[in-house]
Design a protein around this motif. Structure first.
Motif, PDB file in Angstrom:
ATOM      1  N   SER A  77      92.211  25.426  73.103  1.00 22.17           N
ATOM      2  CA  SER A  77      92.741  26.289  72.049  1.00 22.17           C
ATOM      3  C   SER A  77      92.450  27.770  72.259  1.00 22.17           C
ATOM      4  O   SER A  77      93.106  28.625  71.661  1.00 22.17           O
ATOM      5  CB  SER A  77      92.156  25.872  70.694  1.00 22.17           C
ATOM      6  N   GLY A  78      91.430  28.049  73.081  1.00 26.72           N
ATOM      7  CA  GLY A  78      90.990  29.431  73.210  1.00 26.72           C
ATOM      8  C   GLY A  78      89.985  29.841  72.170  1.00 26.72           C
ATOM      9  O   GLY A  78      89.409  30.930  72.238  1.00 26.72           O
ATOM     10  N   PHE A  79      89.731  28.974  71.178  1.00 27.03           N
ATOM     11  CA  PHE A  79      88.721  29.229  70.155  1.00 27.03           C
ATOM     12  C   PHE A  79      87.411  28.530  70.526  1.00 27.03           C
ATOM     13  O   PHE A  79      87.408  27.524  71.246  1.00 27.03           O
ATOM     14  CB  PHE A  79      89.177  28.711  68.785  1.00 27.03           C
ATOM     15  N   ASN A  80      86.320  29.051  69.997  1.00 29.04           N
ATOM     16  CA  ASN A  80      85.000  28.440  70.147  1.00 29.04           C
ATOM     17  C   ASN A  80      84.342  28.352  68.780  1.00 29.04           C
ATOM     18  O   ASN A  80      84.695  29.101  67.856  1.00 29.04           O
ATOM     19  CB  ASN A  80      84.109  29.280  71.082  1.00 29.04           C
ATOM     20  N   LYS A  81      83.374  27.444  68.654  1.00 35.66           N
ATOM     21  CA  LYS A  81      82.601  27.397  67.415  1.00 35.66           C
ATOM     22  C   LYS A  81      81.927  28.741  67.206  1.00 35.66           C
ATOM     23  O   LYS A  81      81.429  29.365  68.141  1.00 35.66           O
ATOM     24  CB  LYS A  81      81.563  26.270  67.482  1.00 35.66           C
ATOM     25  N   GLY A  82      81.944  29.189  65.980  1.00 39.09           N
ATOM     26  CA  GLY A  82      81.397  30.495  65.653  1.00 39.09           C
ATOM     27  C   GLY A  82      82.437  31.596  65.583  1.00 39.09           C
ATOM     28  O   GLY A  82      82.161  32.672  65.040  1.00 39.09           O
ATOM     29  N   ASP A  83      83.631  31.343  66.116  1.00 39.99           N
ATOM     30  CA  ASP A  83      84.696  32.350  66.046  1.00 39.99           C
ATOM     31  C   ASP A  83      85.172  32.520  64.606  1.00 39.99           C
ATOM     32  O   ASP A  83      85.179  31.569  63.818  1.00 39.99           O
ATOM     33  CB  ASP A  83      85.884  31.939  66.908  1.00 39.99           C
ATOM     34  N   LEU A  84      85.590  33.738  64.294  1.00 37.69           N
ATOM     35  CA  LEU A  84      86.171  34.012  62.981  1.00 37.69           C
ATOM     36  C   LEU A  84      87.687  33.857  63.050  1.00 37.69           C
ATOM     37  O   LEU A  84      88.340  34.432  63.930  1.00 37.69           O
ATOM     38  CB  LEU A  84      85.814  35.423  62.519  1.00 37.69           C
ATOM     39  N   VAL A  85      88.233  33.076  62.134  1.00 36.45           N
ATOM     40  CA  VAL A  85      89.667  32.831  62.098  1.00 36.45           C
ATOM     41  C   VAL A  85      90.166  32.967  60.666  1.00 36.45           C
ATOM     42  O   VAL A  85      89.391  32.910  59.707  1.00 36.45           O
ATOM     43  CB  VAL A  85      90.024  31.417  62.614  1.00 36.45           C
ATOM     44  N   CYS A  86      91.477  33.149  60.539  1.00 38.48           N
ATOM     45  CA  CYS A  86      92.140  32.989  59.245  1.00 38.48           C
ATOM     46  C   CYS A  86      93.133  31.857  59.401  1.00 38.48           C
ATOM     47  O   CYS A  86      93.654  31.619  60.497  1.00 38.48           O
ATOM     48  CB  CYS A  86      92.795  34.276  58.771  1.00 38.48           C
ATOM     49  N   ALA A  87      93.394  31.138  58.319  1.00 38.03           N
ATOM     50  CA  ALA A  87      94.196  29.924  58.426  1.00 38.03           C
ATOM     51  C   ALA A  87      95.050  29.705  57.195  1.00 38.03           C
ATOM     52  O   ALA A  87      94.633  29.982  56.067  1.00 38.03           O
ATOM     53  CB  ALA A  87      93.288  28.716  58.650  1.00 38.03           C
ATOM     54  N   LEU A  88      96.237  29.166  57.435  1.00 37.83           N
ATOM     55  CA  LEU A  88      97.101  28.661  56.379  1.00 37.83           C
ATOM     56  C   LEU A  88      96.755  27.189  56.178  1.00 37.83           C
ATOM     57  O   LEU A  88      96.727  26.415  57.135  1.00 37.83           O
ATOM     58  CB  LEU A  88      98.561  28.798  56.795  1.00 37.83           C
ATOM     59  N   VAL A  89      96.464  26.801  54.934  1.00 39.83           N
ATOM     60  CA  VAL A  89      96.058  25.418  54.649  1.00 39.83           C
ATOM     61  C   VAL A  89      96.929  24.852  53.529  1.00 39.83           C
ATOM     62  O   VAL A  89      97.590  25.580  52.798  1.00 39.83           O
ATOM     63  CB  VAL A  89      94.560  25.345  54.270  1.00 39.83           C
ATOM     64  N   GLN A  90      96.925  23.529  53.391  1.00 38.06           N
ATOM     65  CA  GLN A  90      97.732  22.884  52.344  1.00 38.06           C
ATOM     66  C   GLN A  90      97.005  22.808  51.010  1.00 38.06           C
ATOM     67  O   GLN A  90      97.583  22.417  50.005  1.00 38.06           O
ATOM     68  CB  GLN A  90      98.119  21.473  52.788  1.00 38.06           C
ATOM     69  N   GLY A  91      95.756  23.199  50.980  1.00 42.32           N
ATOM     70  CA  GLY A  91      94.935  23.168  49.788  1.00 42.32           C
ATOM     71  C   GLY A  91      93.477  23.188  50.192  1.00 42.32           C
ATOM     72  O   GLY A  91      93.142  23.091  51.376  1.00 42.32           O
ATOM     73  N   GLY A  92      92.591  23.344  49.202  1.00 41.76           N
ATOM     74  CA  GLY A  92      91.163  23.291  49.485  1.00 41.76           C
ATOM     75  C   GLY A  92      90.506  24.609  49.784  1.00 41.76           C
ATOM     76  O   GLY A  92      89.320  24.659  50.116  1.00 41.76           O
ATOM     77  N   GLY A  93      91.239  25.727  49.645  1.00 43.13           N
ATOM     78  CA  GLY A  93      90.678  27.020  50.016  1.00 43.13           C
ATOM     79  C   GLY A  93      89.624  27.561  49.073  1.00 43.13           C
ATOM     80  O   GLY A  93      88.800  28.382  49.467  1.00 43.13           O
ATOM     81  N   TYR A  94      89.630  27.113  47.805  1.00 42.02           N
ATOM     82  CA  TYR A  94      88.643  27.596  46.840  1.00 42.02           C
ATOM     83  C   TYR A  94      87.352  26.792  47.001  1.00 42.02           C
ATOM     84  O   TYR A  94      86.907  26.103  46.097  1.00 42.02           O
ATOM     85  CB  TYR A  94      89.152  27.427  45.417  1.00 42.02           C
ATOM     86  N   ALA A  95      86.719  26.904  48.141  1.00 38.07           N
ATOM     87  CA  ALA A  95      85.518  26.109  48.421  1.00 38.07           C
ATOM     88  C   ALA A  95      84.753  26.742  49.573  1.00 38.07           C
ATOM     89  O   ALA A  95      85.284  27.566  50.324  1.00 38.07           O
ATOM     90  CB  ALA A  95      85.906  24.677  48.774  1.00 38.07           C
ATOM     91  N   GLU A  96      83.489  26.323  49.728  1.00 41.30           N
ATOM     92  CA  GLU A  96      82.655  26.866  50.803  1.00 41.30           C
ATOM     93  C   GLU A  96      83.082  26.376  52.178  1.00 41.30           C
ATOM     94  O   GLU A  96      82.824  27.054  53.180  1.00 41.30           O
ATOM     95  CB  GLU A  96      81.194  26.481  50.563  1.00 41.30           C
ATOM     96  N   TYR A  97      83.699  25.200  52.228  1.00 42.21           N
ATOM     97  CA  TYR A  97      84.190  24.659  53.498  1.00 42.21           C
ATOM     98  C   TYR A  97      85.600  24.134  53.293  1.00 42.21           C
ATOM     99  O   TYR A  97      85.935  23.586  52.235  1.00 42.21           O
ATOM    100  CB  TYR A  97      83.276  23.537  54.008  1.00 42.21           C
TER     101      TYR A  97
END
Length: 328
Positions: A77-97
């Motif tokens: 993917s080119g991503f690694n753990k610890g990277d900062l990303v922004c994401a479109l999600v189907q729900g669940g964004g109002y949470a710590e994870y």
């Protein structure tokens, strides 16, 4: 984890802080430690019981987040753990994870904070999908943005202007009109005191605009048909003014007009992946170069999501309303 849940359909007061189990990562997904989340109109409609949650999606509101990757298969993917990303999600964004399809994640643009990055996915995916893919706004064409001071509106104005288009917008006050023009709109039209059809016709020497981005519907639709150029397109993304309209189909036939619309949330990951690729190629450089920037009206702590929804429903804001999830 801390989260905000909808206890029952109703007003902002039905949003309550709660503790929820950590979401489980599915194949093709990553787990994000959320630092910030966006507040959007679909969240309000879900809270009111008017926007059903797609099968398999979290019942927690929240369609866009920014944060740190903490788990998931990142191979290739080119991503690694610890990277900062922004994401479109189907729900669940109002949470710590929150989990997110890896294909719907983009790196946090250089120079942007997590709050600013979390303001990108829902509006940028929606605008790109509808204005540039579906309505195919082409070089030399003009755009009318209804609701120009909204999160969607401020995004559409900036992207289209940066890509060289003439942009007009509507808004409901002199201050909001001024904000639209500061973002690049050639002319913002106060829909409470002016006839946007007449103004658009005057500004285009009678030709009309090529594309209208419409989040109103209802009785706006026949007026939008009147201010379209021949071969013009209307892209409907919301129905704040109602789901019924009387349209002169004779104009549609004679002038080869297109009326289309879409909702983003139920579309498959593969569809959203294509949008993400095009945003990465065409729009992320504009963000990193400082030519466009998300407009943030106010940031609330996660626990004050109800106040954020009340502000959204007041329509007193210009740009995005955000939740700071990182602060306890």
């Amino acid at each position: 984890m801390r989260a905000i849940e909808i206890t029952q359909p109703g007003g902002p007061e039905v949003l309550r802080p709660c503790e929820r189990p950590m979401p489980q990562v599915k194949p093709g997904e990553i787990l994000i430690r959320v630092l910030a989340a966006g507040v959007n109109r679909p969240d309000v409609f879900q809270r009111l019981g008017q926007y059903p949650v797609p099968p398999g999606a979290s019942d927690l509101p929240g369609l866009e987040v920014a944060g740190e990757i903490v788990d998931g298969d990142l191979t290739g993917s080119g991503f690694n753990k610890g990277d900062l990303v922004c994401a479109l999600v189907q729900g669940g964004g109002y949470a710590e994870y929150c989990t997110a399809p890896l294909a719907q994640c983009l790196p946090v643009p250089k120079g942007l904070s997590p709050v600013e990055a979390a303001a990108l996915p829902e509006t940028f995916f929606t605008v790109w999908s509808n204005v540039f893919q579906r309505a195919a706004l082409a070089e030399g064409e003009t755009l009318l943005v209804q609701g120009g001071s909204s999160g969607i509106g401020t995004t559409a104005i900036q992207i289209a202007t940066a890509l060289g288009h003439r942009v007009f917008a509507t808004a409901g006050s002199a201050d909001k009109c001024r904000a639209c023009e500061e973002l690049g709109a050639e002319r913002a039209i106060n829909y409470k005191t002016e006839d946007f059809v007449a103004v658009v016709r005057e500004l285009t020497n009678g030709k009309g605009v090529d594309v209208v981005l419409d989040m109103v519907g209802g009785d706006y639709l026949p007026r939008e048909v009147d201010c379209l150029a021949d071969d013009g397109r209307i892209a409907i993304i919301a129905l704040l003014g109602g789901a019924k309209a009387n349209v002169d189909l004779g104009q549609v036939l004679r002038r080869r007009l297109t009326i289309t619309g879409s909702t983003l949330r139920p579309r498959p990951v593969a569809f959203k992946e294509k949008i993400a690729r095009e945003l990465s190629e065409r729009v992320w450089p504009l963000l990193e170069g400082g030519r466009i920037k998300p407009v943030i009206h106010q940031v609330f702590p996660l626990e004050e999501a109800a106040a954020a929804h009340a502000l959204m429903e007041s329509s007193a804001h210009v740009g995005k309303i955000m939740l700071n999830v990182a602060a306890a």
